[in-house]
Design an enzyme around this catalytic site. Structure first.
Site, PDB file in Angstrom:
ATOM      1  N   GLU A  40       0.857  -1.196   0.000  1.00 18.05           N
ATOM      2  CA  GLU A  40       0.000   0.000   0.000  1.00 18.05           C
ATOM      3  C   GLU A  40       0.890   1.242   0.000  1.00 18.05           C
ATOM      4  O   GLU A  40       1.780   1.367   0.834  1.00 18.05           O
ATOM      5  CB  GLU A  40      -0.912  -0.020   1.217  1.00 18.05           C
ATOM      6  CG  GLU A  40      -1.665   1.262   1.510  1.00 18.05           C
ATOM      7  CD  GLU A  40      -2.552   1.690   0.356  1.00 18.05           C
ATOM      8  OE1 GLU A  40      -2.427   2.868  -0.058  1.00 18.05           O
ATOM      9  OE2 GLU A  40      -3.349   0.866  -0.134  1.00 18.05           O
TER      10      GLU A  40
ATOM     11  N   ASP B 142      -5.461  -4.553  -6.741  1.00 19.39           N
ATOM     12  CA  ASP B 142      -6.668  -3.877  -6.235  1.00 19.39           C
ATOM     13  C   ASP B 142      -6.330  -2.469  -5.775  1.00 19.39           C
ATOM     14  O   ASP B 142      -6.842  -1.989  -4.769  1.00 19.39           O
ATOM     15  CB  ASP B 142      -7.264  -4.704  -5.090  1.00 19.39           C
ATOM     16  CG  ASP B 142      -8.638  -4.200  -4.665  1.00 19.39           C
ATOM     17  OD1 ASP B 142      -9.317  -3.546  -5.484  1.00 19.39           O
ATOM     18  OD2 ASP B 142      -9.029  -4.440  -3.507  1.00 19.39           O
TER      19      ASP B 142
END
Length: 296
Positions: free
Chosen positions: A114, A162
């Protein structure tokens, strides 16, 4: 769809909201908002053009998945002969996928990548994102992580793309070069799934790009909304007979999470049989990026 979720969505569309903002901050990349709406808790990214749900959970049943696209991702298991041992997730959100996969495969190693440290912090604090020796989170741009992992010759049985910035997928994570780099990380029979949309202006270009790198793939869709999962593998795609057998084995295991794998499998179509874009569609590259297309 869950009745409570439907009611919340209807009120949202009508402009009426009972959401209670329990956390709000401006990170290096976006405005991050956490809202409680009765039993539903959602993580949202507020950017210039929109406010979008990135992750949601039912507070009284965190194990049950909320979003259709998350459920569709489990179609990936239909391409795997054995349970995945090494999983890479690019884009954390609230950590829902990581938490669910840990419950399904407690011995699997799961790496979450992330770019925004604030998202990881919020996932831990408000969405019970779980980490241990086997489940890690790394603050890094997904493209950089993939490049470095390739140099280290790391391999993954399942890669999940994603990453969203609030508007759409970051364009450097959509190109042929990026997908070629990512493909090198797949184990011999590894699977890659990408969360995208069937109504995107880039639909045809995304499709052409994935086919250029991986060959034929499965489109996995819920016909009631715009969710689409691009599902491909490092080996030949399984036959319909194999998929049916795997559905039988997985149905009971996935049911507690609200995943109807039989229904999902019925919405899988192979591009070898159904290609809904032109053969001359231009492939996305680092030089010919989404920005070039959308700004024409």
């Amino acid at each position: 769809m869950n009745k409570l979720l439907l009611i919340c969505l209807l009120f949202s569309v009508s402009g009426i909201s009972f959401a209670n903002v329990i956390h709000k901050e401006r990170s290096l990349y976006r405005n991050i908002i956490v809202e409680d709406n009765y039993n539903l808790r959602c993580l949202k990214f507020n950017v210039k053009t929109s406010k979008t749900n990135q992750s949601c959970l039912y507070k009284n049943n965190p194990n049950k998945l909320v979003f259709n696209y998350t459920k569709l991702l489990f179609s990936s298991l239909l391409l795997l002969e054995n349970p995945p041992e090494n999983i890479l997730i690019v884009g954390l959100g609230g950590g829902t996928m990581s938490n669910t996969l840990h419950q399904l495969y407690p011995n699997a190693k799961i790496e979450n990548v992330e770019i925004d440290p604030a998202v990881i912090k919020v996932a831990r604090q408000y969405f019970s994102f779980f980490e241990n020796d086997n489940i890690t989170s790394k603050v890094q741009d997904g493209r950089i992580f993939v490049k470095r992992a390739a140099l280290k010759k790391q391999k993954y049985d399942w890669i999940i793309l994603d990453a969203f910035n609030g508007d759409y997928i970051p364009e450097h994570l959509m190109t042929k070069e990026f997908l070629q780099e990512t493909k090198t990380l797949l184990s011999e029979n590894g699977v890659l799934s990408a969360n995208t949309f069937s109504v995107s202006e880039l639909y045809a270009h995304e499709s052409a790009t994935y086919k250029a790198v991986f060959g034929d793939f499965f489109n996995v869709r819920n016909r009631k909304n715009s969710n689409r999962i691009i599902l491909t593998a490092n080996s030949a795609l399984p036959s319909g007979e194999v998929i049916v057998e795997r559905v039988k084995k997985l149905a009971k295991q996935l049911s507690p999470f609200g995943v109807d794998i039989a229904q999902i499998s019925s919405n899988m179509t192979s591009t070898s049989e159904e290609q809904d874009w032109s053969d001359d569609t231009k492939v996305l590259t680092d030089q010919y990026s989404p920005a070039n297309l959308l700004n024409q």
